[in-house]
Design a protein around this motif. Structure first.
Motif, short mmCIF file in Angstrom:
data_model
loop_
_atom_site.label_atom_id
_atom_site.label_comp_id
_atom_site.label_asym_id
_atom_site.label_seq_id
_atom_site.Cartn_x
_atom_site.Cartn_y
_atom_site.Cartn_z
N HIS A 18 0.99 -1.36 -0.10
CA HIS A 18 0.16 -0.05 0.00
C HIS A 18 0.74 1.31 0.09
O HIS A 18 0.69 2.22 0.53
CB HIS A 18 -0.96 0.14 1.18
N TRP A 19 1.95 1.19 -0.73
CA TRP A 19 2.89 2.38 -0.60
C TRP A 19 2.33 3.51 -1.21
O TRP A 19 2.49 4.75 -0.91
CB TRP A 19 4.06 2.03 -1.36
N ALA A 20 1.27 3.34 -2.06
CA ALA A 20 0.83 4.71 -2.70
C ALA A 20 -0.11 5.18 -1.79
O ALA A 20 -0.15 6.72 -1.63
CB ALA A 20 -0.06 4.52 -4.17
N GLU A 21 -0.98 4.57 -0.94
CA GLU A 21 -1.74 5.18 0.07
C GLU A 21 -0.63 5.90 1.20
O GLU A 21 -1.26 6.77 1.68
CB GLU A 21 -2.50 4.11 0.78
N THR A 22 0.18 5.11 1.48
CA THR A 22 1.25 5.99 2.54
C THR A 22 1.73 7.18 1.94
O THR A 22 1.87 8.42 2.45
CB THR A 22 2.59 4.99 2.74
N VAL A 23 2.16 7.32 0.71
CA VAL A 23 2.68 8.38 -0.16
C VAL A 23 1.58 9.66 -0.12
O VAL A 23 1.55 10.62 0.39
CB VAL A 23 2.90 8.36 -1.56
N ALA A 24 0.25 9.17 -0.62
CA ALA A 24 -1.03 10.18 -0.30
C ALA A 24 -1.40 10.59 0.81
O ALA A 24 -1.50 11.70 1.35
CB ALA A 24 -2.16 9.40 -0.72
N ARG A 25 -1.25 9.84 2.05
CA ARG A 25 -1.52 10.20 3.47
C ARG A 25 -0.47 11.25 3.77
O ARG A 25 -0.82 12.25 4.69
CB ARG A 25 -1.48 8.84 4.16
N ARG A 26 0.74 10.96 3.66
CA ARG A 26 1.83 11.93 3.88
C ARG A 26 1.60 13.37 3.40
O ARG A 26 1.98 14.35 3.89
CB ARG A 26 3.05 11.29 3.75
N HIS A 27 1.33 13.10 2.13
CA HIS A 27 1.12 14.50 1.24
C HIS A 27 0.03 15.23 1.94
O HIS A 27 0.03 16.42 1.91
CB HIS A 27 0.88 14.15 -0.25
N LEU A 28 -1.00 14.69 2.21
CA LEU A 28 -2.21 15.28 2.91
C LEU A 28 -1.87 15.76 4.18
O LEU A 28 -2.39 16.97 4.74
CB LEU A 28 -3.28 14.48 2.77
N TRP A 33 -3.96 18.11 6.99
CA TRP A 33 -5.10 17.10 7.14
C TRP A 33 -4.73 16.39 8.32
O TRP A 33 -3.48 15.85 8.42
CB TRP A 33 -5.29 16.58 5.81
N THR A 34 -5.59 15.62 8.99
CA THR A 34 -5.53 14.62 10.01
C THR A 34 -6.27 13.48 9.51
O THR A 34 -7.26 13.29 8.77
CB THR A 34 -6.16 14.96 11.44
N LEU A 47 -12.63 1.90 2.10
CA LEU A 47 -12.03 3.15 2.12
C LEU A 47 -10.54 3.33 2.27
O LEU A 47 -10.12 3.09 3.57
CB LEU A 47 -12.60 4.23 2.93
N ASP A 48 -9.78 3.91 1.21
CA ASP A 48 -8.29 3.81 1.57
C ASP A 48 -8.02 4.81 2.59
O ASP A 48 -7.26 4.53 3.36
CB ASP A 48 -7.80 4.48 -0.01
N LEU A 49 -8.45 6.24 2.54
CA LEU A 49 -8.33 7.01 3.45
C LEU A 49 -9.32 7.80 3.96
O LEU A 49 -10.02 8.12 2.93
CB LEU A 49 -7.16 7.99 3.15
N VAL A 50 -9.67 8.12 5.43
CA VAL A 50 -10.67 8.96 5.66
C VAL A 50 -9.85 10.18 6.65
O VAL A 50 -9.38 9.83 7.48
CB VAL A 50 -11.62 8.29 6.69
N MET A 51 -9.97 11.23 6.02
CA MET A 51 -9.21 12.44 6.59
C MET A 51 -10.11 13.41 6.95
O MET A 51 -11.08 13.42 6.62
CB MET A 51 -8.28 12.86 5.51
N ARG A 52 -9.53 14.56 7.60
CA ARG A 52 -10.18 15.52 8.23
C ARG A 52 -9.37 16.86 7.78
O ARG A 52 -8.25 16.97 7.90
CB ARG A 52 -10.42 15.80 9.46
N SER A 53 -10.24 17.83 7.08
CA SER A 53 -9.59 18.82 6.43
C SER A 53 -10.45 19.84 6.88
O SER A 53 -11.70 19.91 6.61
CB SER A 53 -9.59 18.91 5.01
N GLY A 54 -9.92 20.89 8.11
CA GLY A 54 -10.78 21.70 8.68
C GLY A 54 -11.95 21.08 9.25
O GLY A 54 -12.00 20.14 10.15
N GLY A 55 -13.14 21.63 8.84
CA GLY A 55 -14.50 20.98 9.32
C GLY A 55 -14.99 19.86 8.29
O GLY A 55 -16.26 19.54 8.48
N THR A 56 -14.34 19.54 7.60
CA THR A 56 -15.01 18.40 6.43
C THR A 56 -14.14 17.21 6.38
O THR A 56 -12.83 17.25 6.64
CB THR A 56 -14.59 18.97 5.15
N VAL A 57 -15.02 16.27 6.49
CA VAL A 57 -14.45 14.80 6.36
C VAL A 57 -14.19 14.49 4.93
O VAL A 57 -15.18 14.50 4.14
CB VAL A 57 -15.25 13.78 7.24
N VAL A 58 -13.11 14.02 4.62
CA VAL A 58 -12.60 13.72 3.31
C VAL A 58 -12.49 12.33 3.16
O VAL A 58 -11.33 11.95 3.55
CB VAL A 58 -11.47 14.68 2.47
#
Length: 131
Positions: A18-28, A33-34, A47-58
């Motif tokens: 899952h190296w691409a998910e790791t790259v994406a997570r670190r980028h965000l 992002w959290t 779902l590959d990643l569930v992140m928080r950007s401000g008040g939005t779940v992405v």
């Protein structure tokens, strides 16, 4: 796991395939992002990643291709996949929003992070609101 994370799948940092998910997570995360969840398993999908950007779940769908010879990563986001992502995102929110301290229902969107190339020099493209 951090208190605001609702773990339901393996950490992408520990899974070499899952190296691409790791790259994406670190980028965000570098963008502020959290990560709330990674490899989140819900009925009918993951779902590959569930992140928080401000008040939005992405919800972040990560697509990776070594090259664009047979098409771009964006071309793999077909209508059926986008529909499954929307359904899976709603299921994730119903199960985890409260534990993550999110409003019910949370403000959500689905993004795609496209990773092209190999591990040594990946190109990252971020598409917002793809589904």
């Amino acid at each position: 796991a951090p208190a605001d994370r609702a773990p339901s799948g393996p950490d992408p940092d520990r899974a070499p395939r899952h190296w691409a998910e790791t790259v994406a997570r670190r980028h965000l995360e570098r963008a502020g992002w959290t990560c709330l969840d990674a490899a989140a398993v819900v009925p009918g999908g993951e779902l590959d990643l569930v992140m928080r950007s401000g008040g939005t779940v992405v919800v972040v769908e990560v697509r990776q291709r070594a090259s664009t010879r047979y098409g771009t990563p964006a071309e793999t986001l077909r209508r059926g996949k986008r529909q499954r992502l929307r359904r899976s995102a709603r299921l994730w929110a119903r199960r985890h929003a409260r534990r993550c301290g999110l409003p019910d229902p949370p403000r959500m969107r689905i993004d795609a992070v496209l990773v092209t190339g190999g591990r040594s020099a990946p190109r990252i493209d971020h598409l917002e609101d793809v589904a």
